[in-house]
Each structure stands twice: as C-alpha cells, then as structure tokens.
Write a protein that holds these residues in place. Structure first.
Motif, PDB file in Angstrom:
ATOM      1  N   TYR A   1       4.707  11.603   4.605  1.00  0.00           N
ATOM      2  CA  TYR A   1       3.888  10.519   4.060  1.00  0.00           C
ATOM      3  C   TYR A   1       2.587  10.425   4.835  1.00  0.00           C
ATOM      4  O   TYR A   1       1.496  10.389   4.267  1.00  0.00           O
TER       5      TYR A   1
ATOM      6  N   ARG B   1       1.185  -0.320  22.975  1.00  0.00           N
ATOM      7  CA  ARG B   1       1.131  -0.989  21.684  1.00  0.00           C
ATOM      8  C   ARG B   1       0.226  -2.189  21.836  1.00  0.00           C
ATOM      9  O   ARG B   1       0.460  -3.045  22.687  1.00  0.00           O
TER      10      ARG B   1
ATOM     11  N   GLN C   1      -1.157  -8.693  18.931  1.00  0.00           N
ATOM     12  CA  GLN C   1       0.164  -8.295  19.416  1.00  0.00           C
ATOM     13  C   GLN C   1       0.029  -7.269  20.519  1.00  0.00           C
ATOM     14  O   GLN C   1      -1.014  -6.621  20.608  1.00  0.00           O
TER      15      GLN C   1
ATOM     16  N   ASP D   1      -4.079   4.634   6.531  1.00  0.00           N
ATOM     17  CA  ASP D   1      -2.829   3.947   6.873  1.00  0.00           C
ATOM     18  C   ASP D   1      -3.089   2.597   7.545  1.00  0.00           C
ATOM     19  O   ASP D   1      -2.348   1.644   7.338  1.00  0.00           O
TER      20      ASP D   1
ATOM     21  N   LYS E   1       0.028 -12.166  10.112  1.00  0.00           N
ATOM     22  CA  LYS E   1       0.215 -12.317  11.566  1.00  0.00           C
ATOM     23  C   LYS E   1      -0.461 -13.582  12.079  1.00  0.00           C
ATOM     24  O   LYS E   1      -1.550 -13.937  11.633  1.00  0.00           O
TER      25      LYS E   1
ATOM     26  N   LYS F   1       0.834  -1.187   0.000  1.00  0.00           N
ATOM     27  CA  LYS F   1       0.000   0.000   0.000  1.00  0.00           C
ATOM     28  C   LYS F   1       0.884   1.257   0.000  1.00  0.00           C
ATOM     29  O   LYS F   1       2.031   1.164   0.402  1.00  0.00           O
TER      30      LYS F   1
ATOM     31  N   HIS G   1      -5.653  -2.824   7.325  1.00  0.00           N
ATOM     32  CA  HIS G   1      -5.397  -3.845   8.347  1.00  0.00           C
ATOM     33  C   HIS G   1      -6.658  -4.199   9.142  1.00  0.00           C
ATOM     34  O   HIS G   1      -6.993  -5.359   9.321  1.00  0.00           O
TER      35      HIS G   1
HETATM   36  C1  BG6 Z   1       1.888   0.003   8.652  1.00  0.00           C
HETATM   37  C2  BG6 Z   1       1.539   1.453   8.843  1.00  0.00           C
HETATM   38  O1  BG6 Z   1       1.128  -0.541   7.624  1.00  0.00           O
HETATM   39  O2  BG6 Z   1       1.653  -0.714   9.837  1.00  0.00           O
HETATM   40  C3  BG6 Z   1       2.321   2.028   9.993  1.00  0.00           C
HETATM   41  O3  BG6 Z   1       1.831   2.172   7.651  1.00  0.00           O
HETATM   42  C4  BG6 Z   1       2.167   1.182  11.233  1.00  0.00           C
HETATM   43  O4  BG6 Z   1       1.928   3.368  10.257  1.00  0.00           O
HETATM   44  C5  BG6 Z   1       2.441  -0.275  10.925  1.00  0.00           C
HETATM   45  O5  BG6 Z   1       3.083   1.661  12.206  1.00  0.00           O
HETATM   46  C6  BG6 Z   1       2.146  -1.180  12.096  1.00  0.00           C
HETATM   47  O6  BG6 Z   1       2.584  -2.478  11.858  1.00  0.00           O
HETATM   48  P1  BG6 Z   1       2.903  -3.469  13.039  1.00  0.00           P
HETATM   49  O7  BG6 Z   1       3.170  -4.772  12.382  1.00  0.00           O
HETATM   50  O8  BG6 Z   1       4.076  -2.907  13.782  1.00  0.00           O
HETATM   51  O9  BG6 Z   1       1.690  -3.495  13.911  1.00  0.00           O
END
Ligand code: BG6
Length: 481
Positions: free
Chosen positions: A223, A339, A369, A232, A179, A145, A237
């Motif tokens: 970006y 996170r 996660q 994003d 994942k 993407k 996702h």
């Molecule tokens: C990406 C986004 O697709 O996924 C980012 O562009 C984001 O902004 C990232 O930080 C997160 O991925 P993960 O695997 O660390 O959860």
C-alpha cells in the motif's frame, strides 16, 4: 434523534482497520454510553464468518477493564455480521432487509463506515445508495483516505460520490482533525488576544509542522509504495494542520463557516515547487548500531528499486496579506528517531538588540503527540546575582495540568460526531480539491523525473540535507527536533 434506532454498518469488517481501530472504537463509545441507546452494529465483508469469529479476531485490540465484562457481552449482542460481495446489489438488498427488521418505530438512522480498499469504493457506494439508504431517517457515509492519488482521480471520486449523496451525508475522515491539540488550535488562536496581533508576517519568521514516526513500512510496503509519505501524511494530516494554523477567523463556529476559511487560505497557496522539496528514503542501520533494521528497499513487500519517499520536507507559501513571505515548512518521515507530531511557530528576534545577540527567538510549540503540550519559549533573566539571559518556557503540559482528564482518541471523537451530525472536523469536498491542486504538480514532477530520494539511516533524524533546508527557510534549529 438519539432516542430512535440507529444502525452502524461497518463495511470491510474482516479487514485490518476494522479489527484494530473501528471495532475497539465503537466498543469504547458503547461502553461510555455516548451512542444512542438503541444502536445496532452490523459488520459486512466478503469473508464467510460468524460474529463470534469477528469478535475473536478483534479481541486483542479491545480493552475490557474489570467490571466491564457484562457490558462487553451486551456490546457483542448488539453486533451482527453479514457476508456479501461488494459488487452484488442483491447482497446489499439482503443486508437492507436484515437492518430493516431491527428498526422499530417511525424514524431510523443509518451510518455506513467504509473500511474497504479504494478499489471497491465506487461499487460499494453505488450499492449502498441503491439498496441500503434509510427510508425513515438519515443515511451518512464515512470514508477514509486515499481520496484519489492526484487531482484528476480525486475529482472523479468526488463527482461519483456527489452523484450519490449530498455533501451533508459524506464524512471524509482525516483523523488528525480528531486530535486534541489540533482541535485546540482555533481556541488558542481566536480566544487569546495575545496571539491576535502577533500571528502574522510582521512577527513570525517561520512555521514548522512535523510528523515523525520511529518505524518503517514493515510489511505494509505494498500500500505504502503506491502512495508514499507525501500522499500518506503530508497532503492530508499536515496540510489540515496548516490550514487551521493559517486561516482567518471564521465568522462563527458553524462547520461550514470554519471550512470556508480553511478553503480560502488554501486557495492562497501556489502549487508546491520541486525546488522547495526534499525527499528521503531510509536505509538499514549499519551493523553494530542497535537492533538490526531493514532499509525500505529491503522490505520484501516493497518493489525493487522503488524511489517512493518515506521522508519529505516541503515549504509552502501563502500569498495573502497575513503570510506573504513566511515559510510554512511541512516535514514528515517514517523510520526516524522518535514519534512526534508538533507545530513550531518561530517568532522574529526582538528588534533593537541590547543583549549582544544572546536573546533567542520566542517559539510557540504545540505538541500534538505524544503527550499533548503547549509551551512558549521565552527569554528570562537567570535567577540570581548575575545579569545573564536564560531561555525558559511557559509550559502547559496536559499530563501535569489536567491529571484527571483522559484525552479521547481521535476516532472516538470523530465517529461520535457522525452520530450527532457535526461536520466541523471532517474534510469538505472543496478542501480536498484545493489540497490536490497544491500537491499534484510536484508529485507528478517527482515521479516523471524519477527523482532519487536522499538516503537516511533507520532511526536517525532524517536526511542530513534537511537541517540546511530548514535554515534556508529561516527556521532556527535548536537541537531538539
Ligand atoms: C495514517 C497513515 O493516516 O496515519 C499512517 O496512513 C500513519 O502511515 C498514521 O502511521 C499515523 O497516525 P497516528 O495517529 O498514529 O499519528
């Protein structure tokens, strides 16, 4: 196929994605002997440099354990670098010649990974098509993407690509599909009878799918500001997770059968309405509260006065017999308190209460996660003489249950899938089209009306309005998310 020569071409080899993610990933695949024995790797980008320089730049992102040094040398011996312009066919012809030289035998396959900015997507793919396709094996292209920024630009890109390659050759990455817990969703749902009769509007009150990150744009504002958190993370996702949670059982595990069901459930979703959306943007934390953090607008790479959301919550409604009336809440944000990515399925209260309202809802939590886990919140009698209720869990935390197993990284899995030709965990053209149909109208609306996002403090749980919104969608907040 694995006995034949393979070439993996990484376009954009001098960029960030390549050095931080793709070089390390192909090294781990190589190290673990998962790739065809005879695979060569070719980096391609505009920068004039040697493969030694590429190696130097990506070194700190690649783990080499004691005893693997020789293998690491071999890996780099299988690598070359080729400098060329993205828009010059002759450069691709030279690339083609150099690939062809190492392809001994009657069959040879090629994979092109486009780690390039979207602005050069079209010229790169045209040139690959014209000058670099394999004449004695398969050619596959992997793209990342952004796949456009709305329905129109995405359709344009799709028709461009389908003019050059067949759908079976195009691998659109959504790395969330790589994942472990996302891949587990189908097994969980369709291999367990206990979920079969309960996975519907009769039993489920509300579903929350969230993504939280504890850091802001921090220098990547250019970006990010063009796209915002909804494009994003949410449109791709989180929507992918939603389709796996909500789809009907596919006829078989064949990739197209699965993707048929994903598309079908998306087709039952109306475009999101602005009234079902809350957007936020982080501000710096007040003095004296932890390390100083800059607000989004204080980031020098972010345009002044930007109203781009860094947080969003949206409710989606699936108009089919299984889900009508059940809110699917997608929530994502940067610069939050932790996170975490997870799915929470809240079941309805058990009818005919005899516990004076002490029985809470069951909740199934699928934590993507950090730390893969699956747990089901249940009510139980508190052990002992008293007859009190207590909320407890059936807990499948992977690090406890599967101590010996390393969960593979999403990119490793997905790149290997491209070698084996497995499209199950890649986004099909029609899925993408549906995703943009659902998201484009309200994104336009947000932008045209210049909707000002709610503020939230860096490191907080997000805008304070969010909890109220969750309650409106029949999601009972219990303090941990
Ligand atoms: C990406 C986004 O697709 O996924 C980012 O562009 C984001 O902004 C990232 O930080 C997160 O991925 P993960 O695997 O660390 O959860």
């Amino acid at each position: 196929d694995f006995q034949y020569p393979h070439t993996f071409v990484l376009l954009g080899a001098s960029g960030d994605l390549a050095k931080k993610k793709i070089y390390p990933t192909i090294w781990y695949l190589y190290r673990d002997n998962t790739l065809p024995r005879n695979t060569k790797f070719v980096g391609y980008a505009r920068t004039k440099q040697t493969i030694a320089e590429v190696r130097e730049k990506s070194k700190k992102y690649m783990k080499v354990r004691p005893g693997e040094e020789d293998k690491f040398e071999q890996f780099w011996e299988a690598n070359t670098y080729h400098a060329g312009a993205y828009d010059k066919r002759v450069d691709y012809e030279l690339l083609n010649q150099s690939i062809s030289k190492s392809e001994k035998g009657p069959v040879a396959n090629r994979i092109f990974y486009l780690a390039v900015p979207p602005t050069v997507f079209e010229e790169v793919t045209v040139n690959i098509r014209n000058a670099c396709v394999s004449i004695k094996g398969y050619t596959r292209v992997i793209i990342e993407k952004p796949f456009g920024r709305d329905d129109v630009s995405s359709a344009k890109l799709s028709s461009h690509l389908s003019g050059l390659f067949k759908e079976e050759q195009i691998y659109r990455i959504d790395h969330y599909l790589g994942k472990e817990m996302v891949q587990n969703l189908m097994t969980l749902r369709f291999a367990n009878q206990i979920f079969n009769p309960t996975w519907n509007r009769e039993n489920i009150a509300s579903i929350l799918i969230s993504f939280k990150e504890p850091f802001g744009t921090e220098g990547r504002g250019g970006y990010f500001d063009d796209f915002g958190i909804i494009r994003d993370v949410m449109q791709n996702h989180l929507l992918q997770i939603l389709s796996l949670v909500a789809m009907e059982k596919p006829v078989t595990l064949n990739p197209n059968d699965i993707r048929d069901e994903k598309v079908k459930v998306l087709r039952h979703i109306n475009p999101i309405e602005l009234k079902d959306v809350l957007v936020g943007q982080y501000v710096g934390n007040p003095e004296g509260q932890g390390d100083e953090k800059l607000g989004y607008l204080d980031d020098p790479t972010v345009p002044k006065g930007s109203v781009t959301p860094t947080y969003a919550l949206a409710a989606l409604w699936i108009n089919n017999a299984r889900w009508q009336g059940v809110p699917f809440i997608l929530r994502c944000g940067k610069a939050l308190n932790e996170r975490k990515a997870e799915v929470r399925v809240q079941f309805k209260e058990a009818p005919g209460d005899i516990f004076n309202g002490h029985a809470k809802r069951n909740e199934l939590v699928i934590r993507v996660q950090p730390g893969e886990a699956l747990y089901l919140k249940l009510m139980s009698k508190s052990p002992g003489m008293k007859f009190d209720l207590v909320e407890t869990e059936l807990d499948l935390t992977y690090s406890m249950r599967y101590r010996e197993t390393d969960v593979p990284d999403a990119y490793e899995r997905l790149i290997l899938d491209v070698f084996t030709g497995t499209q199950m965990h890649f986004v099909r053209n029609d899925e993408l089209k549906e995703a943009w149909r659902i998201f484009t109208p309200f994104l336009k609306n947000l932008e045209e009306n210049h909707v000002i996002p709610e503020q939230y403090v860096y490191g907080s749980r997000g805008p304070i309005q969010a909890d109220k919104k969750l309650a409106d969608y029949n999601f009972k907040y219990s303090g941990s998310y």
